[in-house]
Design an enzyme around this catalytic site. Structure first.
Site, mmCIF file in Angstrom:
data_model
loop_
_atom_site.group_PDB
_atom_site.id
_atom_site.type_symbol
_atom_site.label_atom_id
_atom_site.label_comp_id
_atom_site.label_asym_id
_atom_site.label_seq_id
_atom_site.Cartn_x
_atom_site.Cartn_y
_atom_site.Cartn_z
ATOM 1 N N HIS A 1 4.280 12.847 5.566
ATOM 2 C CA HIS A 1 5.016 13.682 4.595
ATOM 3 C C HIS A 1 5.124 15.110 5.134
ATOM 4 C CE1 HIS A 1 5.503 11.052 1.160
ATOM 5 N NE2 HIS A 1 4.213 10.783 1.067
ATOM 6 N N HIS B 1 -0.894 9.120 6.437
ATOM 7 C CA HIS B 1 0.167 9.044 5.425
ATOM 8 C C HIS B 1 0.644 10.452 5.018
ATOM 9 C CE1 HIS B 1 2.203 7.119 1.891
ATOM 10 N NE2 HIS B 1 2.026 8.331 1.386
ATOM 11 N N GLU B 2 -0.299 11.280 4.611
ATOM 12 C CA GLU B 2 0.088 12.628 4.159
ATOM 13 C C GLU B 2 0.624 13.447 5.333
ATOM 14 O OE1 GLU B 2 0.396 12.894 1.132
ATOM 15 O OE2 GLU B 2 -0.928 11.287 0.424
ATOM 16 N N GLU C 1 8.901 9.145 1.238
ATOM 17 C CA GLU C 1 7.899 8.076 1.376
ATOM 18 C C GLU C 1 8.149 7.261 2.648
ATOM 19 O OE1 GLU C 1 5.427 8.335 -0.505
ATOM 20 O OE2 GLU C 1 4.346 6.454 -0.223
HETATM 21 ZN ZN ZN Z 1 3.340 9.208 -0.062
#
Ligand code: ZN
Length: 495
Positions: free
Chosen positions: A264, A260-261, A290
């Site tokens: 980003h 997830h990170e 996101e």
């Molecule tokens: Zn996030």
């Protein structure tokens, strides 16, 4: 020096301070010795105040007014627009109200912690009441089209209206509720406890690093560290850091958190160098940001094809008890659906319902349709209506998130928007490359290249809806997410 040179210089100065602030923030959340934090926070306060002064200075105003009359490049034109937005946003707020807000939100965060410990909403209530009133005023200062709430929402998601949100969330909500009910009735039993074996931290770290590497995360322009509440932070596009948390009894925290990170971070690492040191060298909005993390975490990281190609690699790092798990049970276990009370523990299917509840409640608070004192009961009622479960106390209800206590209203919708954007991008990329076979082969380079071309390199040059429309050929459409979730869970739960 021309006005344009002066403007570029001013943006460089703002960038330099912002970079310092970001580095301090990273340090505060990862490495700082306990005793160092207080004075560092004070330093942070002074730096933030200085950036605020630069952004709202008379010099900034003069440069904006001057340059708007001149012919400039598209980058300068967009940067001026962004600086003007920030200028307006702060200039109209009376200083005493801004000071009140800053001190109130910090007191309120402390009250939130106490309220959680004692499981007593009334401790937070008076602070929240004042924060709602202040936010109502801020919404008016910032301006809005139809609904006051937009004044807050547009700070995070420029150009979105409550009319559009009501429509897409309404559609999403009714379909998700039906789908969750079907899953609840399914005879398929998923045993997620087979995932809960001890998995040493060092091995988890090695596997996380291997995945980040495969995603195309540039370790010469970043690093992975440990923290309590994971985040990714762009200090500058050549220094974008990822953090994660290792739970030795549940590897999912670190693996999916890192992916997830990492999503980003790829965004921030692949911004066009022409935008460096301008106010545009960041994501288009919180929702688009996101969408990038969720694209990697869910649409790739929790997909069947990803694990078909990475299950063996996983087993290389995983200890003995994981070696005998069969693929199908593993795949189902990481995709189990179970309505739960806590947002950050929610699965892919129910997550958006948690967000829609928060959106409806905070909009009602700002509109004046709901009083803070009635918030816990309204929360519990919506949980029961949408998810079929009801909190028995406020700690697992209205007190679970820090956002409102920190004075942030208008932020929550960006989580579900990001999910809808990601689904729409996912459908689009499939028209252009054979996504599944690419994921199966473990070659992510073409996926990263596509995202960079369509999204990352543009930084903040485009508004979120403009970007989605250009990339996918249509406006925001929740059907892509509904279709994706329906087909995924039809397969897993044999609906
Ligand atoms: Zn996030």
């Amino acid at each position: 020096m021309t006005s344009e040179d002066k403007f570029i210089d001013l943006m460089k100065e703002i960038t330099a301070y912002s970079e310092t602030i970001a580095l301090i923030n990273w340090d505060l959340r990862t490495k700082i010795p306990k005793k160092g934090a207080n004075q560092r926070s004070e330093a942070l306060g002074y730096l933030a105040k200085h950036v605020h002064q630069l952004k709202t200075s008379d010099q900034m105003k003069q440069l904006i007014d001057q340059l708007k009359t001149e012919k400039t490049s598209p980058i300068i034109e967009k940067a001026l627009e962004e600086c003007e937005r920030e200028y307006q946003k702060y200039r109209h707020i009376p200083t005493e109200e801004l000071v009140e807000f800053i001190s109130l939100s910090s007191q309120s965060e402390t009250a939130w912690q106490e309220a959680r410990e004692k499981n007593d909403f009334s401790i937070l209530q008076p602070y929240l009441e004042k924060l709602v009133e202040l936010n109502k005023k801020f919404a008016v200062y910032r301006g809005y089209q139809e609904n006051k709430y937009e004044g807050l929402l547009n700070d995070y998601e420029p150009g979105l209206t409550t009319e559009l949100l009501d429509q897409v969330f309404g559609q999403l909500k009714s379909e998700l509720i039906k789908l969750v009910e079907k899953v609840n009735r399914s005879k398929v039993n998923i045993d997620q406890t087979l995932l809960l074996h001890h998995f040493p931290k060092q091995a988890q770290e090695k596997f996380s690093l291997a995945i980040l590497n495969k995603m195309g995360y540039d370790f010469d322009a970043g690093r992975l560290d440990e923290t309590i509440h994971p985040f990714a932070i762009g200090i500058n596009p050549n220094d974008v850091r990822v953090t994660t948390r290792f739970d030795e009894e549940d590897f999912r925290t670190a693996i999916f958190g890192t992916i997830h990170e990492g999503g980003h971070a790829l965004y921030e690492q692949n911004i066009d160098p022409d935008l460096y040191q301008t106010v545009l060298a960041t994501g288009a909005s919180m929702g688009i940001h996101e969408s990038q993390s969720l694209f990697w975490e869910n649409f790739i990281g929790r997909s069947r094809s990803f694990w078909q190609s990475h299950f063996e690699l996983f087993k290389e790092y995983a200890p003995a008890p994981f070696q005998n798990i069969d693929f199908e049970s593993f795949y189902r276990a990481i995709n189990e659906v179970k309505p739960s009370l806590i947002r950050i523990e929610a699965d892919e299917l129910t997550y958006s319902l948690h967000i829609i509840i928060r959106y409806e409640l905070e909009k009602a608070l700002i509109d004046g349709d709901l009083q803070v004192k009635d918030l816990p009961e309204a929360w519990n009622q919506k949980m029961e209506d949408y998810l079929g479960i009801k909190p028995t106390n406020d700690r697992e209800g209205v007190l679970q998130d820090i956002h409102w206590a920190a004075g942030d209203f208008g932020y929550f919708p960006t989580y579900a928007l990001g999910y809808m954007y990601a689904a729409q991008l996912h459908a689009r990329i499939q028209n252009q490359i054979n996504l599944d076979s690419m994921i199966c082969s473990g070659d992510f380079e073409p996926i990263k290249a596509w995202l960079t071309e369509q999204i990352h390199r543009h930084g903040k040059m485009k508004q979120p809806l403009e970007m989605i429309e250009q990339v996918t050929g249509e406006g925001l459409n929740p059907n892509y997410l509904i279709n994706y979730l329906t087909s995924k869970y039809q397969d897993i739960y044999q609906l």
